[in-house]
Design a protein around this motif. Structure first.
Motif, PDB file in Angstrom:
ATOM      1  N   VAL A 205       0.913  -1.289  -0.139  1.00 53.27           N
ATOM      2  CA  VAL A 205       0.047   0.172  -0.131  1.00 53.27           C
ATOM      3  C   VAL A 205       1.011   1.301  -0.002  1.00 53.27           C
ATOM      4  N   PHE A 206       2.165   0.992   0.166  1.00 53.20           N
ATOM      5  CA  PHE A 206       3.153   2.410   0.522  1.00 53.20           C
ATOM      6  C   PHE A 206       3.862   2.608  -1.050  1.00 53.20           C
ATOM      7  N   ILE A 286       6.028  -6.297  -2.762  1.00 54.42           N
ATOM      8  CA  ILE A 286       6.765  -5.878  -1.262  1.00 54.42           C
ATOM      9  C   ILE A 286       7.381  -4.514  -1.701  1.00 54.42           C
ATOM     10  N   THR A 287       7.144  -3.656  -0.761  1.00 56.21           N
ATOM     11  CA  THR A 287       8.015  -2.357  -0.672  1.00 56.21           C
ATOM     12  C   THR A 287       8.624  -2.317   0.445  1.00 56.21           C
ATOM     13  N   TYR A 288      10.096  -2.580   0.163  1.00 56.24           N
ATOM     14  CA  TYR A 288      10.940  -2.494   1.351  1.00 56.24           C
ATOM     15  C   TYR A 288      11.991  -1.519   1.367  1.00 56.24           C
ATOM     16  N   ALA A 289      12.306  -0.554   2.114  1.00 55.93           N
ATOM     17  CA  ALA A 289      13.132   0.471   2.177  1.00 55.93           C
ATOM     18  C   ALA A 289      14.271   0.395   3.111  1.00 55.93           C
ATOM     19  N   ALA A 290      15.416   1.130   2.746  1.00 46.30           N
ATOM     20  CA  ALA A 290      16.524   1.357   3.577  1.00 46.30           C
ATOM     21  C   ALA A 290      16.233   2.182   4.871  1.00 46.30           C
ATOM     22  N   LEU A 297       6.007   6.043   1.735  1.00 45.53           N
ATOM     23  CA  LEU A 297       4.884   7.234   1.805  1.00 45.53           C
ATOM     24  C   LEU A 297       3.612   6.370   1.797  1.00 45.53           C
ATOM     25  N   ARG A 298       2.610   6.955   2.674  1.00 45.98           N
ATOM     26  CA  ARG A 298       1.187   6.580   2.897  1.00 45.98           C
ATOM     27  C   ARG A 298       0.493   7.855   2.331  1.00 45.98           C
ATOM     28  N   PRO A 302       5.371  10.621   4.623  1.00 48.34           N
ATOM     29  CA  PRO A 302       6.190   9.628   5.272  1.00 48.34           C
ATOM     30  C   PRO A 302       5.398   9.057   6.305  1.00 48.34           C
ATOM     31  N   VAL A 303       5.630   7.668   6.556  1.00 45.93           N
ATOM     32  CA  VAL A 303       4.977   6.762   7.436  1.00 45.93           C
ATOM     33  C   VAL A 303       5.585   7.152   9.099  1.00 45.93           C
TER      34      VAL A 303
END
Length: 652
Positions: A205-206, A286-290, A297-298, A302-303
Motif C-alpha cells: 500500500v506504500f 513488497i515495498t522494502y526501504a533502507a 509514503l502513505r 512519510p509513515v
C-alpha cells in the motif's frame, strides 16, 4: 556443584579415541550442520537486495529478480568448483590446503586469515540478526539484544563441545523444519500466483520515495554502482559453502563423495529458496526501504519512525498464509530460530581449520588438541570468545556488522580456485591417459570460470563495501596473517634450539641422582633432566611417557633405543587423550607399593624469553605440577632449559 560434575552435565561423558569413527556424520546430519549458514542467508539476503535497490525507487526494485538470478548463477558455479575441491583435497585443509600446495605458504595463510575472520563474523552477524528477530517476536527483550546474543553464542558453544554428531542431532530438526516451511510457502505462493489468488504484501500500500542521490534512477554511474551494491549484498547467500571443504574429515566414508553430495544439495536448496523468496516478493509487490520512516509514503506522507518494517519473509508468510495463522507463525518462528543456528556452520569450520593451522605451527598447539568429547574444544571456545567480543563492541547491531561480512569468504573463493587451476594444469602435464586428460580439462574450465566469477565478485564487494566497514575486515585479516607468521617463526626457532645434533655427545654428562623422569619427546631438555636425575644417584630410575597420539610412542621408543639411553622407558596408555591423570595415577601406584619411599618427579621444561611466548609452552607441566603438589611423599623437580635469545633480540 563440583566443577568436574558441572562439565560432565554440560558436555557429557568423555569418549575414547577409538570411538572417533562413531562421531562421523552421515549426509542427513552433515547437511544441517554445514548448510545452516548458507540456508539462513535466505532470511536476510533478499532483504539486502530489496533494501539497496529501494534507494533508486520502485523502478530499480523491479531488477531484484535479475540481481538474485546472477547471485544464484555465481552460487552454482562456486558449488560446482567446490565439488572438485573436496575430491582433490579431502584431508580437511580445504581452501587453505589448496592455496598452500599450489600457490605457496603466503597464499595459504591469506586464505586462512580470511576464513578465520569470516567465521568469527559469521557467528557475530548470524547471532545478532537472530537476536534482533527474536526481539520483534518478544518485545520485552527490547534493549537486551547484546545479552541475548551472548547467551546464544554460549549455548551454541556448549552444544558443539558435546561433539559434531550431537550438535548435528540437536540442530537437524530446526534446519529441516526451516527448509520445509520456506518450501511450503514457495509452493503455495506459486499455486496462488498461477490461479490469480495471490494477495498483496502488507507494505504494497506504500509508495517508495527514492533517495536524493538517485533522482535519475538507475541511469548513470551512481545507478550502476547501486546495482553492484545490491548484488554484493545478495552474495551473502554464498557464505558457508567453503565450510564443507574444511569439514570433509567429519563425514562418513566415502568422505569426498558424501561431501560433494552435500554440496550439491546445499546449492540446489539454497538457490531454489533464494529465487522463490525474491520472485514472491516481486509478485506480492513488497515495498522494502533502507529508511522506512522517510522512504515509505502513505498518501504522499512519510509513515514516520513509529512504523515497524517486517522482514521480507515475514511479509510473504503473512500474505501467502493469510488464512492460516499457524503456518504464518511457523515460518516466522523457524526463520528467527535458524538465524541463531546459522552460526553453527562456523562452529564446525573454525575449530577444524584452527586445528590444521596449529598442526602446521601457525596457531597455538592447544588448538590441535581434541577434547574429551573428540571435538576441538579449544577452537570452539576461541571462536565463541572472539564472536562475543565483536558482539559487545558493535552492540549486536546487524547493520554495522553486515558491512564487515562477505569479504573474507570471497578472498577464500578466489584464491582457492586459482590454486585449483594450477592443480589441474599440473595434473594435465603428468597425465597420458586420453580420458583422464579430457576430465582434467573440463575440471580446469570449471575452476577457471569459478576463479573469474568469484574474483569479479570480490572486486565488486571491495569497491562497494570498503568505505562502509569492509576496511576493518581487511585490517583484521592482516593482523591475523601477521600473528600466524610470528607464531610459526617462534615454533620453528624453538624446534631448532631444542633439536639434538649429536645424541651420544649430548648425554655424556656426569651420572648421579633420582626416580621418575617425565618424557614428551627426545630433546635437549629431556636429556638434561635425565642427566640431572642420574646425578642424584637414586635407588631406582625410570622414564615415563604418555601415549596420546597414534605412532608417537613407537617413534619415541625407537629414538630411545637408538640413543642407547641407560634407563628404561615406560609408556602409559591414555584412551581419553589425557596426560595429567595417567601420570598422577602412576606416581600414586609407586607410593602405594612403597609407602616409605620418597618419589621425586623430574619435569623437563624450557624457558622462553618473551612474555607472550610463555602462553605457547609448558601448560601441561604447569597442570601436572599443580596436581602432584597435593600427593603426599612426592617431590616435583623442574629442570629448566633456557633457550638463547634470537638474533633480532640480541641486536636490538
Amino acid at each position: 556443584m563440583h566443577p568436574g560434575a558441572l562439565k560432565r552435565f554440560l558436555v557429557g561423558k568423555p569418549v575414547a579415541s577409538d570411538r572417533l569413527g562413531h562421531t562421523l556424520l552421515p549426509k542427513r546430519l552433515a547437511l544441517p550442520v554445514f548448510a545452516s549458514d548458507a540456508l539462513s542467508s535466505v532470511a536476510y539476503a533478499p532483504d539486502e537486495i530489496f533494501l539497496t535497490l529501494s534507494l533508486a525507487g520502485v523502478s530499480a526494485v523491479t531488477l531484484s529478480p535479475w540481481v538474485a538470478l546472477v547471485v544464484v548463477i555465481v552460487m552454482l558455479v562456486v558449488i560446482a568448483a567446490y565439488r572438485q575441491n573436496v575430491h582433490a583435497y579431502p584431508s580437511g585443509g580445504g581452501d587453505y590446503e589448496v592455496a598452500t600446495v599450489n600457490l605457496g605458504q603466503n597464499a595459504g595463510l591469506t586464505i586462512a586469515s580470511a576464513l578465520l575472520v569470516d567465521y568469527v563474523l559469521t557467528v557475530a552477524v548470524s547471532i545478532s540478526s537472530g537476536a534482533q528477530y527474536l526481539i520483534t517476536v518478544v518485545p520485552a527483550l527490547n534493549g537486551y539484544a547484546t545479552e541475548v546474543a551472548i547467551g546464544a553464542v554460549a549455548l551454541l558453544a556448549i552444544i558443539n563441545l558435546r561433539g559434531a554428531r550431537e550438535s548435528g542431532r540437536a540442530l537437524s530438526l530446526p534446519v529441516y523444519l526451516y527448509m520445509f516451511s520456506i518450501g511450503l510457502m514457495a509452493v503455495v505462493g506459486a499455486v496462488q500466483y498461477a490461479t490469480g489468488s495471490l494477495g498483496s504484501a502488507p507494505s504494497a500500500v506504500f509508495t517508495l520515495q527514492h533517495h536524493s542521490d538517485f533522482d535519475a534512477g538507475l541511469t548513470g554511474l551512481a545507478g550502476g554502482f547501486l546495482v553492484l551494491r545490491a548484488f554484493s549484498s545478495g552474495c551473502a547467500a554464498l557464505t558457508g559453502v567453503e565450510a564443507i571443504s574444511n569439514g570433509v574429515p567429519v563425514f562418513r566414508k566415502p568422505k569426498s563423495k558424501n561431501a560433494a553430495t552435500t554440496l550439491f544439495l546445499l546449492g540446489l536448496i539454497g538457490a531454489s529458496m533464494l529465487m522463490s523468496v525474491v520472485l514472491l516478493g516481486r509478485a506480492t509487490h513488497i515495498t522494502y526501504a533502507a529508511d522506512p520512516a522517510t522512504q515509505l509514503l502513505r498518501d504522499g506522507v512519510p509513515v514516520g519512525a513509529s512504523y515497524h518494517q517486517a522482514p521480507v519473509i515475514g511479509q510473504l508468510a503473512e500474505t501467502v498464509f493469510a488464512g492460516a495463522r499457524p503456518l504464518f507463525l511457523l515460518v516466522t518462528i523457524v526463520t528467527g530460530f535458524i538465524l541463531l543456528l546459522a552460526a553453527n556452520t562456523a562452529f564446525n569450520g573454525f575449530p577444524v581449520l584452527g586445528s590444521i593451522l596449529a598442526r602446521d605451527g601457525f596457531l597455538p598447539r592447544q588448538l590441535h588438541t581434541r577434547g574429551d568429547r573428540l571435538a576441538f574444544s579449544n577452537g570452539i571456545l576461541a571462536l565463541a570468545v572472539a564472536a562475543i567480543v565483536l558482539i559487545v563492541v558493535f552492540d549486536a547491531e546487524v547493520t554495522r556488522l553486515i558491512q564487515l561480512y562477505i569479504v573474507g569468504v570471497f578472498v577464500s573463493f578466489t584464491t582457492s580456485q586459482l590454486g585449483m587451476v594450477r592443480h589441474f594444469s599440473r595434473e594435465l602435464g603428468l597425465s597420458t591417459n586420453a580420458r583422464d586428460r579430457a576430465r582434467l580439462r573440463r575440471s580446469r574450465v570449471v575452476a577457471s570460470i569459478g576463479f573469474a566469477m568469484t574474483g569479479l565478485v570480490l572486486i565488486v564487494v571491495l569497491i562497494t563495501k570498503f568505505t562502509h566497514g569492509a576496511w576493518l575486515t581487511v585490517l583484521l585479516m592482516a593482523i591475523t596473517f601477521t600473528i600466524m607468521n610470528r607464531v610459526h617463526a617462534h615454533y620453528t626457532q624453538v624446534a631448532a634450539q631444542l633439536r639434538v645434533q649429536d645424541l651420544h655427545a649430548a648425554r655424556a654428562l656426569p651420572s648421579r641422582v633420582h626416580a621418575i623422569v617425565l618424557v614428551a619427546n627426545l630433546s635437549k631438555p629431556t636429556l638434561r633432566a635425565i642427566s640431572y636425575a642420574r646425578a642424584t644417584r637414586p635407588f631406582a630410575l625410570s622414564a615415563v611417557t604418555v601415549a596420546v597420539e597414534d605412532g608417537h610412542a613407537e617413534k619415541l621408543r625407537r629414538q630411545w633405543e637408538e640413543a642407547e639411553l641407560p634407563i628404561d622407558l615406560t609408556v602409559l596408555a591414555s584412551p581419553y587423550r589425557e596426560i595429567t591423570r595417567p601420570l598422577v595415577e602412576y606416581v600414586r601406584s609407586m607410593k602405594t607399593s612403597s609407602p616409605r619411599d620418597l618419589v621425586v618427579v623430574f619435569i623437563p621444561e624450557f624457558v622462553v624469553q618473551s612474555w607472550w611466548e610463555h602462553i605457547l609452552h609448558n601448560q601441561t607441566a604447569l597442570r601436572l605440577k599443580s596436581r602432584l603438589l597435593f600427593v603426599p611423599g612426592v617431590v616435583v623437580s623442574s629442570v629448566p632449559y633456557q633457550l638463547p635469545k634470537s638474533s633480532s633480540e640480541r641486536s636490538s
